[in-house]
Motif scaffolding. Structure first.
Motif, PDB file in Angstrom:
ATOM      1  N   ASP A   1       0.824  -1.213   0.000  1.00 30.91           N
ATOM      2  CA  ASP A   1       0.000   0.000   0.000  1.00 30.91           C
ATOM      3  C   ASP A   1       0.852   1.256   0.000  1.00 30.91           C
ATOM      4  OD1 ASP A   1      -2.389  -1.464   0.029  1.00 30.91           O
ATOM      5  OD2 ASP A   1      -2.285  -1.705   2.196  1.00 30.91           O
ATOM      6  N   GLY A   2       2.105   1.140  -0.393  1.00 30.28           N
ATOM      7  CA  GLY A   2       2.987   2.293  -0.458  1.00 30.28           C
ATOM      8  C   GLY A   2       3.855   2.421   0.778  1.00 30.28           C
ATOM      9  N   VAL A   3       4.462   3.606   0.944  1.00 31.39           N
ATOM     10  CA  VAL A   3       5.352   3.869   2.082  1.00 31.39           C
ATOM     11  C   VAL A   3       4.506   4.157   3.320  1.00 31.39           C
ATOM     12  CG1 VAL A   3       7.161   5.361   2.990  1.00 31.39           C
ATOM     13  CG2 VAL A   3       7.156   4.762   0.568  1.00 31.39           C
ATOM     14  N   PHE A   4       4.861   3.503   4.435  1.00 30.58           N
ATOM     15  CA  PHE A   4       4.162   3.703   5.706  1.00 30.58           C
ATOM     16  C   PHE A   4       4.981   4.624   6.608  1.00 30.58           C
ATOM     17  CE2 PHE A   4       1.136  -0.151   6.438  1.00 30.58           C
ATOM     18  CZ  PHE A   4       0.437   0.200   5.284  1.00 30.58           C
ATOM     19  N   ASP A   5       4.368   5.735   7.041  1.00 25.51           N
ATOM     20  CA  ASP A   5       5.014   6.555   8.057  1.00 25.51           C
ATOM     21  C   ASP A   5       4.666   6.005   9.441  1.00 25.51           C
ATOM     22  OD1 ASP A   5       2.391   7.328   8.542  1.00 25.51           O
ATOM     23  OD2 ASP A   5       2.627   9.311   7.619  1.00 25.51           O
ATOM     24  N   ARG A   6       5.155   6.644  10.481  1.00 31.74           N
ATOM     25  CA  ARG A   6       4.955   6.131  11.838  1.00 31.74           C
ATOM     26  C   ARG A   6       3.470   6.018  12.184  1.00 31.74           C
ATOM     27  NH1 ARG A   6       9.589   7.124  14.989  1.00 31.74           N
ATOM     28  NH2 ARG A   6      11.401   6.861  13.641  1.00 31.74           N
ATOM     29  N   GLU A   7       2.674   7.019  11.773  1.00 33.09           N
ATOM     30  CA  GLU A   7       1.252   6.993  12.089  1.00 33.09           C
ATOM     31  C   GLU A   7       0.564   5.811  11.421  1.00 33.09           C
ATOM     32  OE1 GLU A   7      -2.717   9.875  11.695  1.00 33.09           O
ATOM     33  OE2 GLU A   7      -0.712  10.665  11.279  1.00 33.09           O
ATOM     34  N   ALA A   8       0.911   5.550  10.161  1.00 33.59           N
ATOM     35  CA  ALA A   8       0.309   4.418   9.453  1.00 33.59           C
ATOM     36  C   ALA A   8       0.693   3.102  10.110  1.00 33.59           C
ATOM     37  CB  ALA A   8       0.745   4.432   7.989  1.00 33.59           C
ATOM     38  N   VAL A   9       1.952   2.975  10.533  1.00 33.94           N
ATOM     39  CA  VAL A   9       2.399   1.744  11.194  1.00 33.94           C
ATOM     40  C   VAL A   9       1.620   1.529  12.486  1.00 33.94           C
ATOM     41  CG1 VAL A   9       4.338   0.653  12.387  1.00 33.94           C
ATOM     42  CG2 VAL A   9       4.689   1.735  10.159  1.00 33.94           C
ATOM     43  N   ARG A  10       1.455   2.581  13.283  1.00 35.98           N
ATOM     44  CA  ARG A  10       0.727   2.448  14.548  1.00 35.98           C
ATOM     45  C   ARG A  10      -0.723   2.041  14.315  1.00 35.98           C
ATOM     46  NH1 ARG A  10       4.001   6.915  16.129  1.00 35.98           N
ATOM     47  NH2 ARG A  10       2.417   8.381  15.404  1.00 35.98           N
ATOM     48  N   ALA A  11      -1.349   2.595  13.275  1.00 33.50           N
ATOM     49  CA  ALA A  11      -2.746   2.258  12.993  1.00 33.50           C
ATOM     50  C   ALA A  11      -2.891   0.788  12.602  1.00 33.50           C
ATOM     51  CB  ALA A  11      -3.276   3.158  11.880  1.00 33.50           C
ATOM     52  N   VAL A  12      -1.974   0.286  11.787  1.00 32.20           N
ATOM     53  CA  VAL A  12      -2.034  -1.120  11.382  1.00 32.20           C
ATOM     54  C   VAL A  12      -1.754  -2.018  12.583  1.00 32.20           C
ATOM     55  CG1 VAL A  12      -0.969  -2.887   9.929  1.00 32.20           C
ATOM     56  CG2 VAL A  12      -1.445  -0.626   8.988  1.00 32.20           C
ATOM     57  N   ALA A  13      -0.831  -1.612  13.461  1.00 31.77           N
ATOM     58  CA  ALA A  13      -0.541  -2.392  14.662  1.00 31.77           C
ATOM     59  C   ALA A  13      -1.803  -2.560  15.511  1.00 31.77           C
ATOM     60  CB  ALA A  13       0.559  -1.722  15.476  1.00 31.77           C
ATOM     61  N   GLU A  14      -2.596  -1.510  15.632  1.00 33.10           N
ATOM     62  CA  GLU A  14      -3.842  -1.608  16.394  1.00 33.10           C
ATOM     63  C   GLU A  14      -4.805  -2.596  15.738  1.00 33.10           C
ATOM     64  OE1 GLU A  14      -5.506   2.254  16.907  1.00 33.10           O
ATOM     65  OE2 GLU A  14      -3.783   3.037  18.010  1.00 33.10           O
ATOM     66  N   ASP A  15      -4.891  -2.556  14.407  1.00 33.99           N
ATOM     67  CA  ASP A  15      -5.754  -3.510  13.694  1.00 33.99           C
ATOM     68  C   ASP A  15      -5.308  -4.944  13.959  1.00 33.99           C
ATOM     69  OD1 ASP A  15      -7.197  -1.415  12.640  1.00 33.99           O
ATOM     70  OD2 ASP A  15      -6.157  -1.427  10.706  1.00 33.99           O
ATOM     71  N   HIS A  16      -4.000  -5.172  13.940  1.00 32.46           N
ATOM     72  CA  HIS A  16      -3.483  -6.522  14.116  1.00 32.46           C
ATOM     73  C   HIS A  16      -3.659  -7.021  15.541  1.00 32.46           C
ATOM     74  CE1 HIS A  16      -0.767  -6.239  10.289  1.00 32.46           C
ATOM     75  NE2 HIS A  16      -2.052  -6.259  10.028  1.00 32.46           N
ATOM     76  N   ARG A  17      -3.651  -6.119  16.518  1.00 34.47           N
ATOM     77  CA  ARG A  17      -3.925  -6.541  17.898  1.00 34.47           C
ATOM     78  C   ARG A  17      -5.334  -7.117  18.011  1.00 34.47           C
ATOM     79  NH1 ARG A  17      -0.630  -2.190  19.419  1.00 34.47           N
ATOM     80  NH2 ARG A  17      -2.344  -0.698  19.481  1.00 34.47           N
ATOM     81  N   ALA A  18      -6.262  -6.531  17.271  1.00 33.10           N
ATOM     82  CA  ALA A  18      -7.654  -6.978  17.351  1.00 33.10           C
ATOM     83  C   ALA A  18      -7.848  -8.372  16.761  1.00 33.10           C
ATOM     84  CB  ALA A  18      -8.564  -5.980  16.641  1.00 33.10           C
ATOM     85  N   LEU A  19      -6.953  -8.805  15.871  1.00 35.44           N
ATOM     86  CA  LEU A  19      -7.126 -10.104  15.218  1.00 35.44           C
ATOM     87  C   LEU A  19      -6.960 -11.280  16.174  1.00 35.44           C
ATOM     88  CD1 LEU A  19      -5.183  -9.517  11.862  1.00 35.44           C
ATOM     89  CD2 LEU A  19      -7.656  -9.452  12.243  1.00 35.44           C
TER      90      LEU A  19
END
Length: 430
Positions: free
Chosen positions: A392-410
């Motif tokens: 999905d392109g280059v991830f900045d710190r904010e994008a990484v943190r948002a995906v980390a939250e999604d993955h915690r929910a899994l």
């Protein structure tokens, strides 16, 4: 009892099935793997398996990589008594040209065997060589993305078996936990297994279908991440030429990236393991300039100005943006930052870790008597030194943190398993 070989060819999560001709001497019209009689040593029939693949499909040895030989499977019915020696090969092509012994060929997801009229015990022969939690845990050859695909395939196959035999959800959940926890340092493995179990209904059939779709999605994610990286790297070459790149370790996504570029490549040997040697050999085709570099010389190489960019894979991207990869990546990233060389970690977004827990794993590294050994297999590169490139392109710190939250929910599907493990445990921060 006659001895026969059955070769399963694997490509992008599917295997090649062949339908025997209506005039075949045994099991006419049935589906099977590529098979034939053992003409040589029954204790070592690998040459027979390769020969049958070549004769029946036209696929040569150069396209095949042996993955595993399985324990023999016995067949005893009206057609005869056979000892079947199963083999699994990774196959670099899907172009099969069947000979007169075959009526058709088809690439399918392995569980399709259970719904077809096949030669006896074909599924048993496949399961003897297919991926399992044990083979996933023992794999020290492939990168984490490929290991995660093997884990998804093992989950798919186990779910298919349980669906076929009315097996229990508890048995399937236990297999999923073993697969998820087989390699704690490989975030992508846990993410993908957790997603399948979280999104599927609590039935083996639903998990089978969701895991099969996840295999295809995982392969596609790596392709897309490689394309994103190629587009970014193109801007770092001189006068429109492809850039000179340094890389480290073995990553399927990085390999796809470099295969789409023509510039010089410097490959760190990547000890312990030394997989950089095989990576360098695989890239040295058609006259391309490829140089193998001792790990200790990477910083010196970067200081020469001969490198335009560094490209590495990632076993995990942590919420703070730091990247875990094969040991040596941290040193490469710090040296590159000192010399003004950009570093790109090319990876699927599923490698974003839900927590900051770091599991370095340890190499089998012998030290003299009385001397301690320190030999981690992975280290952690600071986020400020690395640009994370995903499908999905280059991830900045904010994008990484948002995906980390999604993955915690899994992980919510397995509250019981998480309690058994005591939660996240030590966060392993550097």
């Amino acid at each position: 009892m006659a001895h026969v070989v059955t070769a399963f060819l694997r490509n992008r999560g599917e295997v090649l099935l062949v339908r025997r001709s209506d005039t075949a001497g045994t099991y006419p019209g049935r589906w099977g793997g590529v098979s034939g009689s053992v003409e040589g040593d029954a204790d070592d029939p690998l040459a027979d398996a390769r020969r049958e693949v070549r004769e029946e499909t036209g696929i040569g040895e150069e396209q095949l990589t042996l993955v595993r030989r399985g324990d023999p499977v016995a067949v005893d019915d009206a057609e005869g008594s056979f000892t079947v020696h199963p083999f699994l090969f990774d196959c670099a092509t899907r172009a099969a040209t069947p000979n007169a012994e075959l009526a058709a060929t088809e690439w399918v997801r392995p569980p399709a065997m259970l719904a077809r009229e096949t030669v006896p015990r074909l599924w048993d022969a496949y399961r003897a060589v297919g991926p399992t939690a044990e083979t996933v845990a023992a794999d020290r050859t492939h990168g984490s993305a490929e290991v995660s695909v093997r884990a998804l395939a093992a989950l798919r196959d186990e779910a298919a078996s349980l669906a076929h035999t009315d097996g229990s959800w508890d048995d399937l959940a236990a297999t999923a936990r073993r697969l998820r926890d087989a390699r704690p340092g490989m975030t992508v493995l846990a993410t993908r297994v957790n997603r399948v179990l979280q999104e599927a209904d609590r039935t083996p059939t639903a998990v089978r279908d969701r895991a099969a779709a996840a295999v295809a999605a995982a392969v596609d994610a790596d392709d897309r991440a490689a394309r994103e990286a190629v587009a970014l790297l193109a801007a770092h070459g001189d006068d429109g030429a492809d850039p000179a790149v340094v890389t480290l370790s073995r990553s399927g996504t990085v390999a796809e990236t470099l295969e789409r570029l023509d510039g010089p490549v410097f490959v760190a040997e990547s000890v312990p393991g030394g997989e950089g040697r095989d990576v360098a050999a695989s890239l040295a085709t058609d006259g391309r300039a490829v140089t193998l570099v001792p790990d200790a010389a990477v910083a010196s190489l970067l200081a020469t100005g001969r490198v335009d960019a560094a490209v590495v894979g990632a076993d995990a991207v942590f919420p703070d943006g730091s990247v875990a990869n094969k040991v040596g990546t941290r040193g490469l990233a710090l040296a590159a930052a000192r010399e003004g060389v950009p570093v790109f970690a090319v990876t699927a977004r599923d490698k974003v870790a839900p927590t900051d827990a770091f599991h370095p794993e340890w190499a089998d590294f012998a030290a003299p008597d009385g001397v301690e050994a320190y030999a981690p297999l992975f280290d952690r590169a600071p986020g400020e030194c690395v640009s994370v490139v995903t499908e999905d392109g280059v991830f900045d710190r904010e994008a990484v943190r948002a995906v980390a939250e999604d993955h915690r929910a899994l992980a919510a599907w397995d509250a019981e398993g998480d309690a058994d493990r005591g939660g996240d445990g030590d966060d392993g921060k550097e």
